[in-house]
Scaffold this motif. Structure first.
Motif, PDB file in Angstrom:
ATOM      1  N   ARG A   1       0.729  -1.173   0.046  1.00  0.00           N
ATOM      2  CA  ARG A   1       0.133   0.054  -0.049  1.00  0.00           C
ATOM      3  C   ARG A   1       0.659   1.371  -0.195  1.00  0.00           C
ATOM      4  NH1 ARG A   1      -4.249  -0.130   4.759  1.00  0.00           N
ATOM      5  NH2 ARG A   1      -2.147  -0.398   5.829  1.00  0.00           N
ATOM      6  N   HIS A   2       0.228   2.298  -0.685  1.00  0.00           N
ATOM      7  CA  HIS A   2       1.045   3.602  -0.465  1.00  0.00           C
ATOM      8  C   HIS A   2       0.766   4.137   0.908  1.00  0.00           C
ATOM      9  CE1 HIS A   2       1.845   3.832  -4.702  1.00  0.00           C
ATOM     10  NE2 HIS A   2       0.869   3.533  -5.067  1.00  0.00           N
ATOM     11  N   ARG A   3       1.899   4.846   1.229  1.00  0.00           N
ATOM     12  CA  ARG A   3       1.717   5.790   2.471  1.00  0.00           C
ATOM     13  C   ARG A   3       0.682   6.724   2.527  1.00  0.00           C
ATOM     14  NH1 ARG A   3       7.104   8.829   3.544  1.00  0.00           N
ATOM     15  NH2 ARG A   3       7.999   6.833   4.157  1.00  0.00           N
ATOM     16  N   THR A   4      -0.096   6.553   3.337  1.00  0.00           N
ATOM     17  CA  THR A   4      -1.458   7.398   3.585  1.00  0.00           C
ATOM     18  C   THR A   4      -1.100   8.240   4.804  1.00  0.00           C
ATOM     19  OG1 THR A   4      -2.583   5.587   4.746  1.00  0.00           O
ATOM     20  CG2 THR A   4      -2.989   5.700   2.547  1.00  0.00           C
ATOM     21  N   VAL A   5      -0.382   8.242   5.809  1.00  0.00           N
ATOM     22  CA  VAL A   5      -0.074   8.711   6.929  1.00  0.00           C
ATOM     23  C   VAL A   5       0.665  10.099   6.482  1.00  0.00           C
ATOM     24  CG1 VAL A   5       1.946   7.752   7.572  1.00  0.00           C
ATOM     25  CG2 VAL A   5       0.359   8.860   9.362  1.00  0.00           C
ATOM     26  N   ASP A   6       0.221  11.256   7.376  1.00  0.00           N
ATOM     27  CA  ASP A   6       1.137  12.415   7.117  1.00  0.00           C
ATOM     28  C   ASP A   6       2.323  12.241   7.677  1.00  0.00           C
ATOM     29  OD1 ASP A   6       2.206  14.888   7.141  1.00  0.00           O
ATOM     30  OD2 ASP A   6       0.423  16.023   7.455  1.00  0.00           O
ATOM     31  N   ILE A   7       3.617  12.229   6.957  1.00  0.00           N
ATOM     32  CA  ILE A   7       4.890  11.885   7.647  1.00  0.00           C
ATOM     33  C   ILE A   7       5.290  13.054   8.404  1.00  0.00           C
ATOM     34  CG2 ILE A   7       6.308  12.714   5.868  1.00  0.00           C
ATOM     35  CD1 ILE A   7       6.596   9.110   7.849  1.00  0.00           C
ATOM     36  N   ARG A   8       4.959  14.093   8.268  1.00  0.00           N
ATOM     37  CA  ARG A   8       5.146  15.340   9.104  1.00  0.00           C
ATOM     38  C   ARG A   8       4.536  15.383  10.395  1.00  0.00           C
ATOM     39  NH1 ARG A   8       4.664  21.811   7.649  1.00  0.00           N
ATOM     40  NH2 ARG A   8       5.381  22.647   9.663  1.00  0.00           N
ATOM     41  N   GLU A   9       3.421  14.614  10.457  1.00  0.00           N
ATOM     42  CA  GLU A   9       2.673  14.683  11.640  1.00  0.00           C
ATOM     43  C   GLU A   9       3.347  13.336  12.294  1.00  0.00           C
ATOM     44  OE1 GLU A   9      -0.639  16.323  12.992  1.00  0.00           O
ATOM     45  OE2 GLU A   9       1.474  17.304  12.624  1.00  0.00           O
ATOM     46  N   VAL A  10       3.831  12.367  11.676  1.00  0.00           N
ATOM     47  CA  VAL A  10       4.261  11.138  12.670  1.00  0.00           C
ATOM     48  C   VAL A  10       5.810  11.724  13.403  1.00  0.00           C
ATOM     49  CG1 VAL A  10       5.885   9.033  12.172  1.00  0.00           C
ATOM     50  CG2 VAL A  10       3.534   9.481  11.059  1.00  0.00           C
ATOM     51  N   VAL A  11       6.757  12.493  12.607  1.00  0.00           N
ATOM     52  CA  VAL A  11       7.893  13.258  13.118  1.00  0.00           C
ATOM     53  C   VAL A  11       7.485  14.172  14.166  1.00  0.00           C
ATOM     54  CG1 VAL A  11       9.705  14.718  12.625  1.00  0.00           C
ATOM     55  CG2 VAL A  11       8.935  13.125  11.029  1.00  0.00           C
ATOM     56  N   ASN A  12       6.282  14.914  14.065  1.00  0.00           N
ATOM     57  CA  ASN A  12       5.846  15.940  15.038  1.00  0.00           C
ATOM     58  C   ASN A  12       5.443  14.925  16.373  1.00  0.00           C
ATOM     59  OD1 ASN A  12       6.018  18.484  14.030  1.00  0.00           O
ATOM     60  ND2 ASN A  12       4.123  18.210  12.970  1.00  0.00           N
ATOM     61  N   ALA A  13       4.969  13.943  16.128  1.00  0.00           N
ATOM     62  CA  ALA A  13       4.668  13.102  17.516  1.00  0.00           C
ATOM     63  C   ALA A  13       5.717  12.417  17.871  1.00  0.00           C
ATOM     64  CB  ALA A  13       3.559  11.733  16.593  1.00  0.00           C
ATOM     65  N   ILE A  14       6.683  11.971  17.004  1.00  0.00           N
ATOM     66  CA  ILE A  14       8.111  11.511  17.901  1.00  0.00           C
ATOM     67  C   ILE A  14       8.740  12.594  18.558  1.00  0.00           C
ATOM     68  CG2 ILE A  14      10.164  10.794  17.072  1.00  0.00           C
ATOM     69  CD1 ILE A  14       9.221   9.492  14.733  1.00  0.00           C
ATOM     70  N   PHE A  15       8.710  14.004  18.136  1.00  0.00           N
ATOM     71  CA  PHE A  15       9.262  14.758  18.847  1.00  0.00           C
ATOM     72  C   PHE A  15       8.619  15.346  19.980  1.00  0.00           C
ATOM     73  CE2 PHE A  15      11.713  16.246  14.761  1.00  0.00           C
ATOM     74  CZ  PHE A  15      12.869  15.457  14.960  1.00  0.00           C
ATOM     75  N   TYR A  16       7.085  15.131  20.065  1.00  0.00           N
ATOM     76  CA  TYR A  16       6.321  15.317  21.106  1.00  0.00           C
ATOM     77  C   TYR A  16       6.586  14.711  22.250  1.00  0.00           C
ATOM     78  CZ  TYR A  16       2.163  15.808  24.245  1.00  0.00           C
ATOM     79  OH  TYR A  16       1.129  16.223  25.022  1.00  0.00           O
ATOM     80  N   VAL A  17       6.718  13.108  21.819  1.00  0.00           N
ATOM     81  CA  VAL A  17       7.176  12.134  23.123  1.00  0.00           C
ATOM     82  C   VAL A  17       8.591  12.526  23.436  1.00  0.00           C
ATOM     83  CG1 VAL A  17       7.782   9.749  23.313  1.00  0.00           C
ATOM     84  CG2 VAL A  17       5.558  10.364  22.047  1.00  0.00           C
ATOM     85  N   LEU A  18       9.476  12.977  22.800  1.00  0.00           N
ATOM     86  CA  LEU A  18      10.882  13.148  23.044  1.00  0.00           C
ATOM     87  C   LEU A  18      10.809  14.468  24.297  1.00  0.00           C
ATOM     88  CD1 LEU A  18      13.867  12.796  22.826  1.00  0.00           C
ATOM     89  CD2 LEU A  18      13.714  14.157  20.850  1.00  0.00           C
ATOM     90  N   ARG A  19      10.185  15.543  23.725  1.00  0.00           N
ATOM     91  CA  ARG A  19      10.334  16.586  24.551  1.00  0.00           C
ATOM     92  C   ARG A  19       9.329  16.424  25.859  1.00  0.00           C
ATOM     93  NH1 ARG A  19      11.022  19.931  27.595  1.00  0.00           N
ATOM     94  NH2 ARG A  19      11.404  22.232  27.404  1.00  0.00           N
ATOM     95  N   THR A  20       8.327  15.876  25.818  1.00  0.00           N
ATOM     96  CA  THR A  20       7.472  15.690  27.281  1.00  0.00           C
ATOM     97  C   THR A  20       7.754  14.745  27.992  1.00  0.00           C
ATOM     98  OG1 THR A  20       5.594  14.597  25.705  1.00  0.00           O
ATOM     99  CG2 THR A  20       5.813  16.832  25.537  1.00  0.00           C
ATOM    100  N   GLY A  21       8.371  13.339  26.985  1.00  0.00           N
ATOM    101  CA  GLY A  21       8.573  12.257  27.940  1.00  0.00           C
ATOM    102  C   GLY A  21       7.386  11.553  28.324  1.00  0.00           C
ATOM    103  N   CYS A  22       6.221  11.871  27.708  1.00  0.00           N
ATOM    104  CA  CYS A  22       4.901  10.979  27.728  1.00  0.00           C
ATOM    105  C   CYS A  22       5.212   9.486  27.201  1.00  0.00           C
ATOM    106  CB  CYS A  22       3.903  11.406  27.102  1.00  0.00           C
ATOM    107  SG  CYS A  22       3.641  11.270  25.462  1.00  0.00           S
ATOM    108  N   ALA A  23       4.477   8.665  27.817  1.00  0.00           N
ATOM    109  CA  ALA A  23       4.711   7.218  27.178  1.00  0.00           C
ATOM    110  C   ALA A  23       3.932   7.237  25.851  1.00  0.00           C
ATOM    111  CB  ALA A  23       3.819   6.403  28.129  1.00  0.00           C
ATOM    112  N   ARG A  24       4.211   6.171  25.195  1.00  0.00           N
ATOM    113  CA  ARG A  24       3.994   6.383  23.576  1.00  0.00           C
ATOM    114  C   ARG A  24       2.439   6.224  23.535  1.00  0.00           C
ATOM    115  NH1 ARG A  24       7.793   2.012  23.369  1.00  0.00           N
ATOM    116  NH2 ARG A  24       6.838   0.173  23.341  1.00  0.00           N
ATOM    117  N   ARG A  25       2.023   5.112  24.253  1.00  0.00           N
ATOM    118  CA  ARG A  25       0.507   4.842  24.357  1.00  0.00           C
ATOM    119  C   ARG A  25      -0.271   5.922  24.771  1.00  0.00           C
ATOM    120  NH1 ARG A  25      -0.680  -0.931  24.381  1.00  0.00           N
ATOM    121  NH2 ARG A  25       1.458  -2.108  24.080  1.00  0.00           N
ATOM    122  N   LEU A  26       0.182   7.010  25.379  1.00  0.00           N
ATOM    123  CA  LEU A  26      -0.476   8.164  25.974  1.00  0.00           C
ATOM    124  C   LEU A  26      -0.408   9.536  24.887  1.00  0.00           C
ATOM    125  CD1 LEU A  26       0.378   8.124  29.868  1.00  0.00           C
ATOM    126  CD2 LEU A  26      -1.525   7.044  28.510  1.00  0.00           C
TER     127      LEU A  26
END
Length: 268
Positions: free
Chosen positions: A30-55
């Motif tokens: 399948r072609h990539r359907t997710v917004d990859i910029r939003e994926v990166v934003n989410a990774i940096f959100y976890v990194l900066r805030t320290g939240c668990a990935r499930r949260l």
């Protein structure tokens, strides 16, 4: 529907700098359907805030998707590649050669949590957890990192670190600065024989009292300070040391994007 931005989101300029370095979608399936910029934003959100990935907040892509990309990029070395590309850009922005001729190494012991994974006890620092061995250039930018059990001695950890740096082919590198924990003629000889680099120990003066800023050593200490700005790195929360290393590379990627975005014309 567009979401409200978080402080951890990439700016348009930062994304313009990073997007060409992001791996394209895989062939087949399948072609990539997710917004990859939003994926990166989410990774940096976890990194900066320290939240668990499930949260992860629900206005980001599903946490399984975000974690899947982070894990795939760890396994394929993408985080190291991003770090290397942006480091060269920052160095050139500062009027330096793309590759360093000198570097500084040090280690830092950090506590682990109740999550499973290897750990050890650093008797000198009285810390049960893991040890981050890093090699940085004179700007404090990360060249390579190795995460080990906290009971691994500095010189043994340094050998693992420098072997990894050697594999990255820093052709201009000649000199490594280090603190007194790396003292020893056997170690100096090992580095020269296996890596072709000289080790110079920066020692604290016997007459010094209280806190003293030491030449070169403050650079790597500042890098550790930069890493502590990211709550995910305040302790080692990961099962695998390789995952800890990937988060450290990701932190440096975020730091360098901010620096490059101040003067993007130099890079673009």
């Amino acid at each position: 529907m567009a979401r409200e931005p978080y402080d951890t989101d990439l700016t348009d300029v930062e994304w313009l700098l990073l997007e060409p370095l992001i791996p394209p979608e895989k062939h087949g399936g399948r072609h990539r359907t997710v917004d990859i910029r939003e994926v990166v934003n989410a990774i940096f959100y976890v990194l900066r805030t320290g939240c668990a990935r499930r949260l992860l907040p629900h206005d980001f892509p599903a946490w399984q998707t975000v974690y899947g990309y982070f894990r795939d990029w760890r396994k394929s070395g993408v985080w190291e590649q991003l770090n290397a590309a942006l480091r060269e850009a920052v160095r050139e922005q500062e009027g330096r050669a793309a590759e360093p001729s000198a570097a500084i190494m040090d280690s830092q012991s950090v506590k682990t949590t109740a999550i499973a994974g290897e750990r050890g006890y650093d008797a000198a620092k009285k810390v049960t957890g893991r040890k981050r061995h890093i090699l940085v250039d004179v700007l404090g930018l990360l060249l390579t990192v190795v995460v080990s059990k906290a009971d691994v001695p500095e010189r043994e950890g340094a050998k693992m670190l420098l072997k990894r740096a050697l594999a990255q082919h820093f052709e201009r590198l000649l000199l490594i600065w280090a603190d007194g924990g790396y003292t020893g003629q056997d170690f100096y000889n090992w580095v020269l024989e296996h890596c072709g680099w000289l080790v110079e120990i920066v020692k604290r003066s016997d007459d010094a009292k209280g806190f003293v800023v030491l030449p070169r050593r403050w650079v790597v200490e500042r890098t550790f300070g930069w890493l502590y700005r990211f709550r995910r790195l305040s302790k080692d929360y990961e099962v695998l040391p390789e995952t800890s290393e990937a988060w450290i590379y990701a932190a440096m990627v975020r730091i360098m994007l901010q620096r490059l975005a101040r003067d993007p014309a130099v890079y673009l």
